[in-house]
Design an enzyme around this catalytic site. Structure first.
Site, PDB file in Angstrom:
ATOM      1  N   VAL A 277     -12.888  -5.383   2.086  1.00 51.54           N
ATOM      2  CA  VAL A 277     -12.441  -3.785   2.237  1.00 51.54           C
ATOM      3  C   VAL A 277     -11.439  -3.863   3.285  1.00 51.54           C
ATOM      4  CG1 VAL A 277     -12.962  -1.435   2.538  1.00 51.54           C
ATOM      5  CG2 VAL A 277     -14.354  -2.960   1.238  1.00 51.54           C
TER       6      VAL A 277
ATOM      7  N   THR B  89       0.709  -1.343  -0.088  1.00 54.20           N
ATOM      8  CA  THR B  89       0.047   0.083   0.009  1.00 54.20           C
ATOM      9  C   THR B  89       0.924   1.335   0.044  1.00 54.20           C
ATOM     10  OG1 THR B  89      -1.814  -1.075   1.089  1.00 54.20           O
ATOM     11  CG2 THR B  89      -1.636   1.088   1.608  1.00 54.20           C
TER      12      THR B  89
ATOM     13  N   GLY C 268      -4.839  -5.251   7.004  1.00 55.05           N
ATOM     14  CA  GLY C 268      -5.931  -4.070   7.272  1.00 55.05           C
ATOM     15  C   GLY C 268      -7.023  -4.596   8.547  1.00 55.05           C
TER      16      GLY C 268
END
Ligand code: ASP
Length: 346
Positions: free
Chosen positions: A241, A212, A266
């Site tokens: 997500v 990322t 995440g």
């Protein structure tokens, strides 16, 4: 009663967000960029890869610095830096994004303006060439904070942002990493979205696990901003997500506390609301940005099994810092009057 001629000016002042009304002039600008964190890639990093990462980070830093030097806003600098990394297939964002378990790209991005607390985010987008610019458009051109999937892609087309076919986002390196991840977890490798090139990579592939990208910036008016963009985790379930588009988890910015961009697993960053947690320690406990980042990354994220990753942080007063609990984190920083520092080593 004020004379009529003064009233519009008074309203204009009241309409300004508090932090902008009191924004300082000629503060030293500062910016930090990250291109993900991880461990395996640092165990196996060769010189050619290190040079390529250094070149990508330098270019992104230079793009953000050019904006700040020209007097543009922190939000402009964040967007400019992230766009460069989205366009570079080496990083897991925009072109070069990871693949979901069906072999498709679903990208996430978010941006936040610390002066106004305005924020914009997109999740699960498949066609927007630069998801960070789409997130910015959500922030500036809609009444919402987040758009997802086909609605977000349709909004990109409607406002004329560039959209691209799957072949644009495809990178052979990322596909090979993906195929490895699928095989290691005993899942079928789906059909390739583009034909294999003659030069398809051979041999072992070192996965860049958390690739990322993100930028935090402070402009010369003393306003700060943060943004993050990602293709997410390789082999993720379709529709998954991560933290990157979630305001408070992967991205946060407020002039009264700090600006944060995260990278890592995440699911942990969402559960711990990492970006906002760091800013809360700065705001309510008077931690320095380094103390707050170290506390959350080492003592909260790092103690959870699988809680891996890192952050870049700055504030209106403090220059950029990083903290990570992986072997390395690709990062770069520069402050007004200083030289660019690009760190690819552990
Ligand atoms: N945080 C990202 C996600 O979970 C992955 C990364 O940092 O590379 O989607």
């Amino acid at each position: 009663m004020l004379p009529a001629v003064l009233r519009p000016h008074l309203w204009a002042l009241l309409a300004l967000p508090l932090s902008s009304a009191f924004a300082q002039q000629n503060v030293k600008w500062a910016v930090a960029v990250h291109g993900g964190a991880g461990s395996a890639e640092w165990e196996h990093m060769d010189k050619a890869s290190a040079d390529a990462y250094r070149a990508g980070l330098s270019k992104a830093l230079a793009a953000a610095v050019a904006k700040l030097q020209a007097g543009a806003s922190a939000v402009d600098a964040v967007e400019a830096g992230i766009r460069v990394l989205e366009d570079d297939p080496l990083f897991n964002a925009g072109r070069g994004s990871a693949f979901n378990a069906e072999g498709k790209n679903e990208m996430d991005a978010s941006i936040m303006d610390g002066a106004t607390l305005a924020a914009g985010a997109v999740a699960g987008v498949a066609t927007a060439k630069n998801p960070i610019s789409l997130a910015r458009a959500v922030m500036e051109r809609t009444p919402h904070v987040m758009l997802i999937g086909s609605g977000a892609d349709a909004f990109a087309r409607k406002i004329g942002l560039p959209v691209m076919p799957p072949s644009y986002f495809f990178s052979e390196q990322r596909w090979q990493e993906f195929a490895n991840v699928m095989q290691q977890s005993a899942r079928p490798v789906p059909p390739r979205p583009v034909p294999a090139p003659q030069s398809a990579l051979q041999g072992p592939v070192v996965p860049h696990r958390y690739g990322t990208v993100g930028v935090v910036a402070r402009d010369k008016h003393g306003n700060i901003a943060a943004g993050t963009s990602t293709g997410g985790m390789q082999g993720k379930m379709p529709g998954r997500v991560g933290d990157s588009p979630i305001i408070g988890a992967g991205t946060y910015a407020a002039n009264r506390s700090c600006a944060v961009s995260c990278t890592g697993a995440g699911e942990y960053f969402i559960r711990l609301a990492v970006a906002k947690e760091i800013c809360a320690l700065v705001q309510y406990r008077n931690f320095s940005v380094q103390q707050a980042a170290d506390y959350v990354i080492q003592k909260e994220v790092g103690v959870l099994k699988g809680g891996e990753g890192g952050v870049i942080v700055l504030s209106t007063k403090e220059d950029p810092i990083s903290s990570f609990n992986t072997l390395g984190m690709f990062r770069a920083r520069q402050t007004e009057g200083g030289k660019p520092a690009v760190i690819v080593e552990k």
